[in-house]
Enzyme design. Structure first.
Site, PDB file in Angstrom:
ATOM      1  N   ARG A  62       0.833  -1.208   0.000  1.00 24.31           N
ATOM      2  CA  ARG A  62       0.000   0.000   0.000  1.00 24.31           C
ATOM      3  C   ARG A  62       0.866   1.257   0.000  1.00 24.31           C
ATOM      4  NH1 ARG A  62      -2.783  -3.711   3.224  1.00 24.31           N
ATOM      5  NH2 ARG A  62      -4.939  -4.093   2.525  1.00 24.31           N
ATOM      6  N   HIS A  75      -2.837   3.031  -6.178  1.00 24.01           N
ATOM      7  CA  HIS A  75      -3.368   1.761  -5.673  1.00 24.01           C
ATOM      8  C   HIS A  75      -3.641   0.784  -6.817  1.00 24.01           C
ATOM      9  CE1 HIS A  75      -4.954  -0.668  -2.398  1.00 24.01           C
ATOM     10  NE2 HIS A  75      -5.958  -1.022  -3.178  1.00 24.01           N
ATOM     11  N   TYR A 130      -5.218 -22.423  11.786  1.00 21.03           N
ATOM     12  CA  TYR A 130      -4.339 -23.587  11.812  1.00 21.03           C
ATOM     13  C   TYR A 130      -3.165 -23.483  10.837  1.00 21.03           C
ATOM     14  CZ  TYR A 130      -7.678 -25.903  14.827  1.00 21.03           C
ATOM     15  OH  TYR A 130      -8.477 -26.220  15.888  1.00 21.03           O
ATOM     16  N   ARG A 165      -1.012  -1.940  -7.161  1.00 19.39           N
ATOM     17  CA  ARG A 165      -1.165  -3.107  -6.286  1.00 19.39           C
ATOM     18  C   ARG A 165      -2.127  -4.121  -6.910  1.00 19.39           C
ATOM     19  NH1 ARG A 165      -1.074  -4.602  -0.658  1.00 19.39           N
ATOM     20  NH2 ARG A 165      -3.047  -5.359   0.162  1.00 19.39           N
ATOM     21  N   HIS A 217      -3.287 -10.140   2.894  1.00 16.97           N
ATOM     22  CA  HIS A 217      -4.731 -10.240   3.005  1.00 16.97           C
ATOM     23  C   HIS A 217      -5.107 -11.374   3.950  1.00 16.97           C
ATOM     24  CE1 HIS A 217      -6.207  -8.088  -0.911  1.00 16.97           C
ATOM     25  NE2 HIS A 217      -5.825  -7.261   0.037  1.00 16.97           N
ATOM     26  N   LYS A 259      -2.828  -2.265   7.447  1.00 11.22           N
ATOM     27  CA  LYS A 259      -4.259  -1.985   7.475  1.00 11.22           C
ATOM     28  C   LYS A 259      -5.014  -2.963   8.360  1.00 11.22           C
ATOM     29  CE  LYS A 259      -8.203  -1.187   4.406  1.00 11.22           C
ATOM     30  NZ  LYS A 259      -8.662  -1.158   2.986  1.00 11.22           N
TER      31      LYS A 259
END
Length: 262
Positions: free
Chosen positions: A90, A187, A226, A190, A214, A117
């Site tokens: 970002r 942006h 997990y 990205r 993400h 973020k």
């Protein structure tokens, strides 16, 4: 009073910032009510939320990526834009990079949770093409980019000249191509990086998600609890393939544009 203030905020800072300010104010009133303060109701609930633009879907073409890459100068903004493209991170994460976050010996950029973020620490491999863009260390500076103090007593800050620098970059691109690029934002770099890595370079979805930091898909819900793998080697391999793809674009695509212009 609240509605008028939000409208003023939108006219000066834009609808997105105004909507965030409205949300923050509403949260504060809700907190105050839960704490037992004598407030009959949350007054923000009676105001309109500023209309915001829909989510962007722009993926830059190879010609556009090439033009942007070549038009970047050897200054802070040019280095930032190229790093944004190579790392798929970002804008403010790159613009406020700090020397303490960079481990040049291992080629890792360790973003603390306070600077992401989703408030999750993020370790990103920096490939040689990205490491080559890091400026020389300046004495007394914690940040890689930026020119000086924001205010008295605050000697350190990251890059801040976004709007003016973007306008100058767009002008150089328009001069090189003979016409301006359709509207784009940093942006979009990205989004374009993640799209090409997945569609053209065969990078698996969970590796793209790891690069973007993400928390979705393979890293969401029970699977995320997990599966704590960092995928460092896979991320580095994907970013190396992406860097090779990007750095090979200028000679190919700009030569085509120049020939067509001639």
């Amino acid at each position: 009073h609240i509605s008028a203030r939000i409208a003023d905020f939108a006219s000066v800072h834009g609808a997105v910032s105004a909507a965030r300010a409205r949300t923050a104010l509403s949260s504060m009133f809700n907190w105050a009510i839960r704490e037992g303060l004598d407030i009959a109701a949350n007054p923000v609930l009676g105001t309109n939320r500023p209309t915001q633009p829909g989510s962007r879907e722009r993926v830059l073409t190879e010609t556009e990526l090439s033009a942007i890459w070549q038009a970047c100068g050897d200054d802070d903004y040019g280095r930032i834009v190229r790093l944004l493209l190579l790392t798929a991170q970002r804008r403010d994460e790159v613009g406020s990079m700090q020397w303490a976050e960079i481990d040049t010996s291992s080629g890792l950029w360790k973003l603390p949770s306070a600077r992401t973020k989703n408030r999750r620490e993020h370790s990103l491999p920096l490939v040689p093409a990205a490491l080559a863009l890091l400026p020389h260390r300046r004495n007394g500076r914690d940040f890689l980019f930026g020119d000086g103090p924001r205010r008295c007593g605050d000697p350190h800050r990251g890059f801040s000249g976004w709007s003016k620098s973007k306008t100058a970059l767009d002008a150089r691109i328009a001069e090189a191509l003979g016409k301006p690029l359709p509207h784009w934002t940093v942006h979009d770099l990205r989004r374009s990086a993640s799209t090409v890595m997945a569609d053209r370079l065969g990078v698996l979805p969970h590796i793209v998600e790891a690069i973007l930091n993400h928390v979705s898909g393979h890293r969401a819900g029970v699977a995320g609890v997990y599966n704590r793998a960092r995928y460092a080697a896979e991320m580095r391999g994907a970013l190396e393939r992406w860097a090779e793809h990007v750095t090979a674009l200028p000679a190919q695509k700009l030569a085509h544009v120049d020939t067509a212009g001639a």
